[in-house]
Scaffold this motif. Structure first.
Motif, PDB file in Angstrom:
ATOM      1  N   TYR A  35      -5.414  11.977  -8.340  1.00 53.44           N
ATOM      2  CA  TYR A  35      -4.989  11.187  -9.493  1.00 53.44           C
ATOM      3  C   TYR A  35      -3.790  10.333  -9.107  1.00 53.44           C
ATOM      4  O   TYR A  35      -2.927  10.761  -8.345  1.00 53.44           O
ATOM      5  CB  TYR A  35      -4.577  12.106 -10.642  1.00 53.44           C
ATOM      6  N   TRP A  36      -3.742   9.148  -9.665  1.00 53.24           N
ATOM      7  CA  TRP A  36      -2.566   8.301  -9.498  1.00 53.24           C
ATOM      8  C   TRP A  36      -1.928   8.061 -10.854  1.00 53.24           C
ATOM      9  O   TRP A  36      -2.620   7.790 -11.854  1.00 53.24           O
ATOM     10  CB  TRP A  36      -2.951   6.959  -8.869  1.00 53.24           C
ATOM     11  N   TYR A  37      -0.596   8.171 -10.860  1.00 54.37           N
ATOM     12  CA  TYR A  37       0.193   7.952 -12.069  1.00 54.37           C
ATOM     13  C   TYR A  37       1.317   6.981 -11.762  1.00 54.37           C
ATOM     14  O   TYR A  37       1.772   6.869 -10.626  1.00 54.37           O
ATOM     15  CB  TYR A  37       0.832   9.258 -12.557  1.00 54.37           C
ATOM     16  N   HIS A  65       4.986  -4.308 -11.952  1.00 57.29           N
ATOM     17  CA  HIS A  65       4.473  -3.214 -11.132  1.00 57.29           C
ATOM     18  C   HIS A  65       5.569  -2.254 -10.687  1.00 57.29           C
ATOM     19  O   HIS A  65       5.270  -1.169 -10.178  1.00 57.29           O
ATOM     20  CB  HIS A  65       3.774  -3.759  -9.887  1.00 57.29           C
ATOM     21  N   ALA A  66       6.809  -2.626 -10.861  1.00 59.64           N
ATOM     22  CA  ALA A  66       7.914  -1.783 -10.420  1.00 59.64           C
ATOM     23  C   ALA A  66       7.913  -0.444 -11.149  1.00 59.64           C
ATOM     24  O   ALA A  66       7.584  -0.369 -12.332  1.00 59.64           O
ATOM     25  CB  ALA A  66       9.236  -2.500 -10.641  1.00 59.64           C
ATOM     26  N   GLY A  67       8.276   0.604 -10.430  1.00 61.57           N
ATOM     27  CA  GLY A  67       8.319   1.939 -11.006  1.00 61.57           C
ATOM     28  C   GLY A  67       8.101   2.974  -9.925  1.00 61.57           C
ATOM     29  O   GLY A  67       8.165   2.670  -8.733  1.00 61.57           O
ATOM     30  N   ILE A  68       7.822   4.176 -10.354  1.00 60.15           N
ATOM     31  CA  ILE A  68       7.555   5.273  -9.421  1.00 60.15           C
ATOM     32  C   ILE A  68       6.073   5.605  -9.502  1.00 60.15           C
ATOM     33  O   ILE A  68       5.536   5.832 -10.592  1.00 60.15           O
ATOM     34  CB  ILE A  68       8.390   6.520  -9.767  1.00 60.15           C
ATOM     35  N   TYR A  69       5.424   5.614  -8.368  1.00 63.48           N
ATOM     36  CA  TYR A  69       4.007   5.950  -8.308  1.00 63.48           C
ATOM     37  C   TYR A  69       3.865   7.360  -7.745  1.00 63.48           C
ATOM     38  O   TYR A  69       4.394   7.670  -6.679  1.00 63.48           O
ATOM     39  CB  TYR A  69       3.246   4.944  -7.452  1.00 63.48           C
ATOM     40  N   LEU A  70       3.153   8.187  -8.477  1.00 69.99           N
ATOM     41  CA  LEU A  70       2.944   9.568  -8.038  1.00 69.99           C
ATOM     42  C   LEU A  70       1.462   9.850  -7.899  1.00 69.99           C
ATOM     43  O   LEU A  70       0.658   9.418  -8.728  1.00 69.99           O
ATOM     44  CB  LEU A  70       3.527  10.571  -9.030  1.00 69.99           C
ATOM     45  N   CYS A  71       1.136  10.594  -6.862  1.00 69.69           N
ATOM     46  CA  CYS A  71      -0.231  11.079  -6.760  1.00 69.69           C
ATOM     47  C   CYS A  71      -0.241  12.550  -7.161  1.00 69.69           C
ATOM     48  O   CYS A  71       0.734  13.273  -6.966  1.00 69.69           O
ATOM     49  CB  CYS A  71      -0.799  10.880  -5.357  1.00 69.69           C
ATOM     50  N   GLY A  72      -1.336  12.958  -7.755  1.00 68.02           N
ATOM     51  CA  GLY A  72      -1.540  14.351  -8.121  1.00 68.02           C
ATOM     52  C   GLY A  72      -2.906  14.764  -7.606  1.00 68.02           C
ATOM     53  O   GLY A  72      -3.804  13.927  -7.496  1.00 68.02           O
ATOM     54  N   THR A 103       0.839  -1.201   0.000  1.00 64.61           N
ATOM     55  CA  THR A 103       0.000   0.000   0.000  1.00 64.61           C
ATOM     56  C   THR A 103       0.867   1.241   0.000  1.00 64.61           C
ATOM     57  O   THR A 103       1.862   1.316   0.729  1.00 64.61           O
ATOM     58  CB  THR A 103      -0.920   0.033   1.236  1.00 64.61           C
ATOM     59  N   ILE A 104       0.475   2.200  -0.816  1.00 64.35           N
ATOM     60  CA  ILE A 104       1.129   3.517  -0.878  1.00 64.35           C
ATOM     61  C   ILE A 104       0.086   4.555  -0.497  1.00 64.35           C
ATOM     62  O   ILE A 104      -1.071   4.464  -0.930  1.00 64.35           O
ATOM     63  CB  ILE A 104       1.651   3.804  -2.299  1.00 64.35           C
ATOM     64  N   ASN A 105       0.483   5.503   0.318  1.00 65.21           N
ATOM     65  CA  ASN A 105      -0.452   6.530   0.763  1.00 65.21           C
ATOM     66  C   ASN A 105      -0.104   7.913   0.243  1.00 65.21           C
ATOM     67  O   ASN A 105       1.070   8.230   0.020  1.00 65.21           O
ATOM     68  CB  ASN A 105      -0.489   6.577   2.298  1.00 65.21           C
ATOM     69  N   CYS A 106      -1.142   8.717   0.088  1.00 73.06           N
ATOM     70  CA  CYS A 106      -0.982  10.097  -0.371  1.00 73.06           C
ATOM     71  C   CYS A 106      -1.905  10.960   0.474  1.00 73.06           C
ATOM     72  O   CYS A 106      -3.123  10.743   0.483  1.00 73.06           O
ATOM     73  CB  CYS A 106      -1.372  10.186  -1.848  1.00 73.06           C
ATOM     74  N   THR A 107      -1.324  11.905   1.201  1.00 69.02           N
ATOM     75  CA  THR A 107      -2.101  12.741   2.112  1.00 69.02           C
ATOM     76  C   THR A 107      -1.966  14.206   1.721  1.00 69.02           C
ATOM     77  O   THR A 107      -0.855  14.698   1.518  1.00 69.02           O
ATOM     78  CB  THR A 107      -1.629  12.560   3.563  1.00 69.02           C
TER      79      THR A 107
END
Lengths: 111, 113
Positions: free
Chosen positions: B33-35, B83-90, B20-24
């Motif tokens: 948005y998730w990228y 699934h490997a990579g960088i996940y960014l939220c916007g 799990t990755i979180n974005c606050t």
């Protein structure tokens, strides 16, 4: 994404020289954006456009100018490149409210 | 971005494990948005969340939005090397943002085979 292309993909330039990066889209989107991506800073908005000849500043606009004379093209110009402008530059478009489509990026090195 | 905090900054998991990755956000969310980004490439849009409690899935990736907490979580089930990579939220933190999103700094995911 085939709908948005950036050129050049890589560029090395000297301090003090002007540099222009080009973003071209084929989707007829109204909104276009220029972001820069740096370690520890994520993506930061430089300038954006909401139509032909309609542009506005983003978070980190100092030292940059933009122009949009046609819907499909959004140009980013570094008036006098500095080492702090070494970065990866991304262009993006959106239809408004459903996420961005990003170009593949331009890696700019200022020496 | 200080407006959007992602955690963790990096994550290494064994193939097949969940994560799990979180974005606050420090501001009210009007769109989240998730990228995903692979090294040296542009960002690929994964999904968008707008309403509190909204949940969306794309293959083995599920994202939820907790409007009260101003937080979104991205959950990957049975992770794979792809699934490997960088996940960014916007996020859009204004009701009429002209599409100007603020981004988190990203979470780098490594999946060990």
């Amino acid at each position: 994404d085939a709908g948005i292309t950036q050129s050049p993909r890589h560029k090395v330039t000297e301090t003090g020289t002007p540099v222009t990066l080009r973003c071209h889209q084929t989707e007829n989107h109204r909104y276009m954006y220029w972001y820069r991506q740096d370690p520890g800073h994520g993506l930061r908005l430089i300038h954006y456009s909401y139509g032909v000849k309609d542009t506005d500043k983003g978070e980190v606009s100092d030292g940059y100018s933009v122009s949009r004379s046609k819907t499909e093209d959004f140009l980013l110009t570094l008036e006098s490149a500095t080492s702090s402008q070494t970065s990866v530059y991304f262009c993006a478009t959106t239809t408004g409210g459903d996420g961005y489509t990003f170009g593949s990026g331009t890696r700019l090195t200022v020496v | 971005s200080q407006e959007l905090e992602q955690s963790p900054q990096s994550l290494i998991v064994q193939e097949g494990k969940n994560l799990t990755i979180n974005c606050t956000s420090s501001k009210t969310l009007y769109g989240l948005y998730w990228y995903k980004q692979k090294y040296g490439e542009g960002l690929i849009f994964l999904m968008m969340l707008q309403k509190g409690g909204e949940e969306k899935s794309h293959e083995k990736i599920t994202a939820k939005l907790d409007e009260k907490k101003q937080q979104s979580s991205l959950h990957i089930t049975a992770s794979q090397p792809s699934h490997a990579g960088i996940y960014l939220c916007g996020a859009d933190t204004l009701p009429t943002n002209a599409g100007k999103s603020t981004f988190g700094d990203g979470t780098t995911l490594t999946v060990k085979p």
